[in-house]
Scaffold this active site. Structure first.
Site, PDB file in Angstrom:
ATOM      1  CB  CYS A  70      -0.944  -0.012   1.197  1.00  0.00           C
ATOM      2  SG  CYS A  70      -0.112  -0.124   2.795  1.00  0.00           S
ATOM      3  CG  HIS A 364      -3.978   0.732   4.266  1.00  0.00           C
ATOM      4  ND1 HIS A 364      -3.382  -0.100   3.349  1.00  0.00           N
ATOM      5  CD2 HIS A 364      -5.029   1.314   3.602  1.00  0.00           C
ATOM      6  CE1 HIS A 364      -4.030  -0.038   2.201  1.00  0.00           C
ATOM      7  NE2 HIS A 364      -5.023   0.825   2.317  1.00  0.00           N
ATOM      8  CG  ASN A 385      -7.881   1.736   0.045  1.00  0.00           C
ATOM      9  OD1 ASN A 385      -6.690   1.457   0.107  1.00  0.00           O
ATOM     10  ND2 ASN A 385      -8.766   1.219   0.868  1.00  0.00           N
TER      11      ASN A 385
END
Length: 444
Positions: A70, A364, A385
Site C-alpha cells: 500500500c 495502511h 485507496n
C-alpha cells in the site's frame, strides 16, 4: 501475591449478566450476526457522503491485490496524478513491481548489514530477536520509497507489469525470509569465528546474488533501458526511445523528493512536538535517504494537508485502517459502530494510550485527494485507496475528520508549506533516535 478466579466470583458475574434484560437481548443479536454487524451505525454512512468542497481529479483506483504494498501504491499514485494531468493521459499507472523488486533486494542487504552489526549480541538480545522475527516484509515508509526511486528510478507499468508473486506475495515472502534467516546463521558464525572482513563480504556478495536470482525468477528482471509509447486523451501518439528508469523519472515526474518531509502526529510523552525523529534499523537502501519524521500537533497536521490539497496536489498518508472502518462502504468514522453501547463496555482510549499500549499503529497507506471545508474547517476527507474499485465509491473512501484525529499518524508534505519555525527545525536536522520497535517505525 497472585490470585485465582473463585467460583464465587463467577456466580456473581453470571447473576449480574442474567438479571440485565438488555444484556440478554443483545446476546441474541451478537451471537447471530457478530459484534460489528450488531452495532453498525447507519448515521456514519449518512454523515460521510462522498461529496467534497475540494476534490482532485485523480482517475481510476489501482489494486495492490494480495500484497502489502500500500505504501508503494500510495506514493506512486501521487506521482501518476501529476503525470496524468501534465501529459493528458487517463488511467496511467507506474510499475509497482519494479519498485517492489528493488525494495526486496535492498531490504535483504539492509538485513545482512544489521545482522553483522549485532553479530556479537546474543540471540536473546531484543534487537536480534526483532531482526529475526521478520527479516523483511512488503510494508514500508515514504522515505524508503524515495530511497529506491533516487537510486533506481521508476518505469511505466507496461514496461514491468505485475507477476503472480507481486500480486500475491505470501510465497515469495516465506522463502525470502527462510533464505535470510539461513544466511543470518552463516554471517553470525563468521563473526564469531573472527573471520576477516574480505571473506565476510565475499560471502555476503554470494548471498545477494542468490537473492537477485530469487527475485528475478519470481518478479522478473528489471529493465535497464526501455521504449515507451502512448496515445493521449486527444488520440495523439507519443513515442520515447531508449529511456532509463532514472531518465523516465526526470522527464515524466521531475519532482525533487528531498523537498518532501514526513509529518507525524504522535501525542505520546516520549515525543515532544516540533522535533525530528528517526527509527533505529528502519530502512532499505544503505546510504540512501533515511526515515525522518517531524512530529506536530493535530491542528498543524491538518492545516498542512489542506494547504497541499488546495494547491491541487494529493497527499500520501498513513493510518490504522482497521479501526472503526466499514470496508464495503468505504467509510472510516469513529461512530461507524456503536460497540461501546451494544456490549455495554467502555473500550475508549486516548490516541497516546493506544500508541503506548499497542492498541494502534500505522497499518495502511493511502492518498488524500479531497477535503470538505465548512467555515474553513474540515468535516471529512476523500481518500484514494489501492484495493480496487469494488470497495467504497469505485475504490475511494470517505474519512470523517474525527477519525483522522484519532487514527491517522502520518502525511507527506512539501516543505514549502511548513511555517518558518518548522522549516528552521527541519534545517537544523537535530534528530532523536527511537527504538526499532517504536510504533512510529510501523510499516504500512
Amino acid at each position: 501475591m497472585s490470585k485465582s478466579i473463585s467460583f464465587e466470583q463467577i456466580k456473581q458475574f453470571d447473576e449480574q449478566f442474567k438479571t440485565s434484560q438488555n444484556h440478554l437481548n443483545t446476546q441474541h443479536a451478537v451471537m447471530k450476526t457478530g459484534i460489528l454487524a450488531a452495532s453498525a451505525n447507519q448515521t456514519a454512512v449518512i454523515e460521510n457522503t462522498p461529496v467534497f468542497s475540494i476534490d482532485l481529479e485523480t482517475g481510476k483506483v489501482a489494486n495492490q491485490k494480495q500484497s502489502g504494498r500500500c505504501w508503494m501504491f500510495a506514493a506512486l499514485n501521487t506521482f501518476r496524478h501529476s503525470i496524468q494531468h501534465e501529459f493528458n493521459i487517463k488511467n496511467f499507472e507506474l510499475s509497482q513491481n519494479f519498485t517492489f523488486f528493488w525494495d526486496k533486494f535492498e531490504k535483504a542487504n539492509y538485513f545482512y548489514e544489521n545482522i553483522l552489526k549485532t553479530a556479537n549480541e546474543p540471540l536473546t538480545s531484543r534487537k536480534v530477536a526483532f531482526l529475526l522475527q521478520t527479516p523483511q516484509q512488503d510494508g514500508g515508509q515514504w522515505d524508503m520509497l524515495v530511497a529506491i526511486i533516487q537510486k533506481y528510478g521508476i518505469v511505466p507499468k507496461s514496461v514491468m507489469p505485475e507477476s503472480f508473486n507481486s500480486s500475491m506475495s505470501r510465497e515469495l515472502n516465506t522463502y525470502l525470509n527462510k533464505k535470510l534467516r539461513k544466511d543470518a546463521v552463516t554471517l553470525r558464525q563468521l563473526v564469531a569465528d573472527q573471520t576477516d572482513e574480505t571473506t565476510i563480504q565475499i560471502t555476503k556478495n554470494k548471498m545477494l546474488s542468490d537473492i537477485y536470482q530469487l527475485l528475478s525468477m519470481t518478479l522478473r528482471t528489471p529493465p535497464e533501458t526501455f521504449d515507451f509509447s502512448y496515445r493521449d486523451n486527444d488520440e495523439k501518439f507519443h513515442a520515447h526511445q531508449n529511456l532509463t528508469p532514472q531518465k523516465f523519472y526526470q522527464e515524466f515526474v521531475g519532482q525533487n523528493l528531498d523537498e518532501y518531509i514526513s509529518i507525524i502526529n504522535a501525542p505520546t510523552a516520549d515525543k515532544p512536538y516540533n522535533q525530528l525523529y528517526t527509527v533505529e534499523m528502519l530502512g532499505n537502501v544503505i546510504g540512501g535517504k533515511e526515515v525522518c519524521h517531524l512530529n506536530v500537533d493535530i491542528k498543524t497536521f491538518k492545516e498542512l494537508a489542506i494547504a497541499q490539497l488546495k494547491a491541487d496536489e494529493s497527499v500520501w498518508y498513513g493510518c490504522d485502517v482497521g479501526q472503526s472502518s466499514i470496508r464495503d462502504s468505504g467509510i472510516m468514522a469513529t461512530n461507524a459502530y456503536a460497540v461501546n453501547q451494544v456490549l455495554d463496555i467502555d473500550f475508549s482510549m486516548t490516541k497516546a494510550e493506544r500508541l503506548d499500549y499497542g492498541e494502534s499503529l500505522m497499518t495502511h497507506a493511502m492518498v488524500l485527494t479531497g477535503v470538505n471545508l465548512v467555515d474553513g474547517q474540515p468535516t471529512k476527507w476523500k481518500v484514494e485507496n489501492s484495493w480496487g474499485e469494488k470497495v467504497g465509491t469505485k475504490g475511494y473512501f470517505v474519512m470523517s475528520d474525527d477519525w483522522l484525529n484519532e487514527y491517522t499518524y502520518q502525511i507527506v508534505i512539501n516543505k514549502k508549506y511548513l511555517s518558518p519555525e518548522l522549516q528552521e527545525i527541519v534545517a537544523q536536522n537535530e534528530v532523536t533516535l527511537l527504538d526499532p520497535w517504536d510504533p512510529m517505525g510501523a510499516l504500512a
